[in-house]
Design a protein around this motif. Structure first.
Motif, PDB file in Angstrom:
ATOM      1  N   UNK A  97       0.710  -1.218  -0.169  1.00  0.00           N
ATOM      2  CA  UNK A  97       0.175   0.046  -0.149  1.00  0.00           C
ATOM      3  C   UNK A  97       1.152   1.368   0.054  1.00  0.00           C
ATOM      4  N   UNK A  98       2.005   1.145   0.497  1.00  0.00           N
ATOM      5  CA  UNK A  98       2.959   2.387   0.687  1.00  0.00           C
ATOM      6  C   UNK A  98       2.331   3.163   1.488  1.00  0.00           C
ATOM      7  N   UNK A  99       1.586   3.052   2.505  1.00  0.00           N
ATOM      8  CA  UNK A  99       0.849   4.041   3.475  1.00  0.00           C
ATOM      9  C   UNK A  99       1.801   4.079   4.634  1.00  0.00           C
ATOM     10  N   UNK A 100       2.998   4.917   4.646  1.00  0.00           N
ATOM     11  CA  UNK A 100       4.050   4.572   5.628  1.00  0.00           C
ATOM     12  C   UNK A 100       3.578   4.931   7.066  1.00  0.00           C
ATOM     13  N   UNK A 101       2.518   5.806   7.210  1.00  0.00           N
ATOM     14  CA  UNK A 101       1.926   6.246   8.491  1.00  0.00           C
ATOM     15  C   UNK A 101       1.291   4.829   8.967  1.00  0.00           C
ATOM     16  N   UNK A 102       0.480   4.131   8.300  1.00  0.00           N
ATOM     17  CA  UNK A 102      -0.137   3.025   8.675  1.00  0.00           C
ATOM     18  C   UNK A 102       0.980   1.981   8.958  1.00  0.00           C
ATOM     19  N   UNK A 103       1.866   1.748   8.083  1.00  0.00           N
ATOM     20  CA  UNK A 103       2.941   0.729   8.182  1.00  0.00           C
ATOM     21  C   UNK A 103       3.627   0.988   9.516  1.00  0.00           C
ATOM     22  N   UNK A 104       4.255   2.304   9.669  1.00  0.00           N
ATOM     23  CA  UNK A 104       4.883   2.508  11.015  1.00  0.00           C
ATOM     24  C   UNK A 104       4.313   2.191  12.204  1.00  0.00           C
TER      25      UNK A 104
END
Length: 298
Positions: A160-167
């Motif tokens: 997804x490249x949603x780095x906020x969610x992934x963090x």
């Protein structure tokens, strides 16, 4: 797996659409010879969605035979959990080391359902599982904790490249849990993923130009920003722009580029289509540029 580019080999087909087992074996052997961190047969780039169970068995078996214990073999599995379990049993019998759990088929689902999908599969296979969030699968931190708590779930691949969610997920993960950058053309975002603690990534480029993929990996890990920027600017970004012209080009262009280099991978299967002549010409020019940048030739 973070010590080398992750290889997602292409599945070889003949002109009539049948599986070319000999071509696939040659392709996998060539991939292994370039030193990837792991081998992921029958996944998205390998057109898992177009394989029947007998073809899947042959593909995974060949990958395991060629790897010969030298690197992990992580086979793809997917659809609903019942069908995913059938493929998982085949992968077990073939000697795979783990499974990449591709997003389920078609329908959107609540978080409880996403968790149950993995729970059902985990209860039906001895193999370690790497969940893949992409498309209709996007986990909340709460759902991720439940999946990561399963004994055999060892990692998560993110597309997804949603780095906020992934963090948030990385911070909620158990110690030694594996995370992978699974963005399309992952090199584009490799720096950003690495900055939040996700250095490992899959590389579709490795399937047709391991020279480029390995040069980028070495430069990225070595802090050679000049080389990274040049490869991104002159090769990877134009590749993404070409890829985005037609749905399915994320696989079709990779196979076409491999054919341009004489690799025995054959065409894609429907519903994918091979590149149009103008796009193929653009791909050949871009591939030549990329190889020139790393001192290799077409």
């Amino acid at each position: 797996m973070a010590d080398g580019v992750l290889s997602f080999p292409l599945t070889s087909f003949r002109a009539d659409g049948t599986l070319d087992a000999d071509g696939f074996r040659a392709h996998v052997a060539a991939q292994i010879a370039t030193g990837p961190g792991a081998l992921f047969p029958a996944c998205g780039t390998g057109e898992f969605f177009s394989l029947d169970e007998d073809e899947y068995r042959r593909v995974v078996t060949i990958a395991v035979e060629e790897a010969a214990g030298r690197l992990p073999v992580v086979a793809g599995t997917g659809y609903g959990w019942a069908q995913a379990a059938r493929f998982a049993r085949i992968a077990e019998d073939a000697g795979a080391d783990a499974l990449l759990v591709l997003p389920h088929y078609l329908t959107a689902a609540p978080q409880d359902g996403l968790v149950a999908q993995v729970e059902h599969l985990a209860a039906r296979t001895r193999l370690p599982l790497i969940a893949y969030q992409r498309g209709q699968v996007a986990l909340t931190a709460a759902a991720f904790r439940r999946i990561a708590a399963l004994d055999t779930v060892i990692g998560l691949k993110d597309g997804h490249s949603d780095l906020d969610r992934l963090q948030r997920l990385t911070l909620a993960a158990p110690e030694d849990f594996l995370f992978f950058n699974g963005a399309a053309t992952a090199e584009i975002q490799a720096r950003a993923y690495a900055a939040i603690g996700v250095p490992a990534y899959s590389s579709a480029v490795h399937a047709f130009a391991p020279e480029i993929a390995n040069a980028f990996f070495t430069a990225l890990r070595g802090g050679d920003d000049g080389t990274v920027d040049k490869l991104l600017r002159d090769f990877y970004v134009p590749l993404v722009e070409l890829r985005d012209r037609v749905p399915g080009y994320a696989v079709s262009l990779v196979k076409a580029a491999a054919r341009l280099r004489g690799r025995p991978v054959g065409p894609v299967r429907a519903p994918l289509t091979d590149p149009a002549p103008a796009d193929l010409a653009a791909l050949k020019s871009l591939l030549t540029t990329g190889l020139d940048l790393v001192g290799a030739s077409l």
